[in-house]
Design a protein around this motif. Structure first.
Motif, PDB file in Angstrom:
ATOM      1  N   ARG A  52      14.247  54.341  25.272  1.00  0.00           N
ATOM      2  CA  ARG A  52      12.832  53.708  26.240  1.00  0.00           C
ATOM      3  C   ARG A  52      12.162  52.870  25.500  1.00  0.00           C
ATOM      4  NH1 ARG A  52      10.746  51.710  30.599  1.00  0.00           N
ATOM      5  NH2 ARG A  52       8.510  52.398  30.621  1.00  0.00           N
ATOM      6  N   THR A  53      12.008  53.211  23.935  1.00  0.00           N
ATOM      7  CA  THR A  53      11.020  52.557  23.295  1.00  0.00           C
ATOM      8  C   THR A  53      11.576  51.004  23.013  1.00  0.00           C
ATOM      9  OG1 THR A  53      10.157  54.400  22.222  1.00  0.00           O
ATOM     10  CG2 THR A  53       9.950  52.638  20.845  1.00  0.00           C
ATOM     11  N   THR A  98      11.528  45.405  23.559  1.00  0.00           N
ATOM     12  CA  THR A  98      12.569  44.098  23.610  1.00  0.00           C
ATOM     13  C   THR A  98      12.424  43.793  25.186  1.00  0.00           C
ATOM     14  OG1 THR A  98      14.487  45.623  24.610  1.00  0.00           O
ATOM     15  CG2 THR A  98      14.193  44.964  22.407  1.00  0.00           C
ATOM     16  N   ALA A  99      11.494  44.174  25.966  1.00  0.00           N
ATOM     17  CA  ALA A  99      10.993  43.460  27.371  1.00  0.00           C
ATOM     18  C   ALA A  99      11.991  43.528  28.109  1.00  0.00           C
ATOM     19  CB  ALA A  99      10.615  42.161  27.041  1.00  0.00           C
ATOM     20  N   ARG A 100      13.073  44.532  27.946  1.00  0.00           N
ATOM     21  CA  ARG A 100      14.060  44.624  29.193  1.00  0.00           C
ATOM     22  C   ARG A 100      13.484  45.578  30.077  1.00  0.00           C
ATOM     23  NH1 ARG A 100      18.870  47.111  26.052  1.00  0.00           N
ATOM     24  NH2 ARG A 100      17.501  47.291  24.557  1.00  0.00           N
ATOM     25  N   ALA A 101      12.680  46.421  29.984  1.00  0.00           N
ATOM     26  CA  ALA A 101      11.953  47.196  30.857  1.00  0.00           C
ATOM     27  C   ALA A 101      10.329  47.150  30.828  1.00  0.00           C
ATOM     28  CB  ALA A 101      12.393  48.674  30.619  1.00  0.00           C
ATOM     29  N   GLY A 102       9.778  47.319  31.856  1.00  0.00           N
ATOM     30  CA  GLY A 102       8.328  47.127  31.974  1.00  0.00           C
ATOM     31  C   GLY A 102       7.914  48.796  31.753  1.00  0.00           C
ATOM     32  N   GLY A 103       6.422  48.635  31.475  1.00  0.00           N
ATOM     33  CA  GLY A 103       5.722  50.042  31.523  1.00  0.00           C
ATOM     34  C   GLY A 103       5.199  50.427  30.014  1.00  0.00           C
TER      35      GLY A 103
END
Length: 128
Positions: free
Chosen positions: A84-85, A90-95
């Motif tokens: 998750r980190t 790497t901006a593959r996931a938001g939040g």
């Protein structure tokens, strides 16, 4: 602090993720912690039943079983936390980045395990 003749960029750097291995190192540290908990718990499975009075040997298994289960949970949670980190950085996931739940679980476990071990030692000393 910048020198007076050094221009300051108007926009932030486009890549905020450090390509170093910090998330992986952190996950490895969590794995070492989980391994240490597992080894300590397995040792307690061996030692506590031997030192407890007759009839109470079963209670010596409780901290060890809980410790092995907690170690397995920490191992899995650390891997998910690292994934998750890395995805967020790497901006593959938001939040948001993962919070402090894992350190809290470790703190509660260590405190509880220590209190149970202290109680078992007290029972052993009082019944001899």
């Amino acid at each position: 602090m910048t020198a007076p003749d050094t221009p300051v960029p108007d926009t932030p750097a486009p890549d905020l993720y450090d390509p170093g291995l910090q998330p992986e190192r952190t996950e490895l540290a969590w794995r070492r912690t989980a391994l240490a908990i597992a080894v300590g718990s397995l040792l307690s499975l061996r030692v506590f039943p031997l030192v407890l009075p007759t009839g109470a040997e079963g209670w010596g298994l409780v901290p060890g079983v809980l410790g092995v289960g907690t170690a397995a949970m920490l191992w899995i949670a650390a891997r998910r936390r690292q994934r998750r980190t890395t995805a967020v950085l790497t901006a593959r996931a938001g939040g948001p980045l993962p919070g402090g739940g894992l350190p809290l679980v470790l703190t509660v476990f260590a405190t509880g395990f220590g209190l149970v071990a202290l109680a078992l030692v007290a029972v052993t000393l009082l019944t001899r």
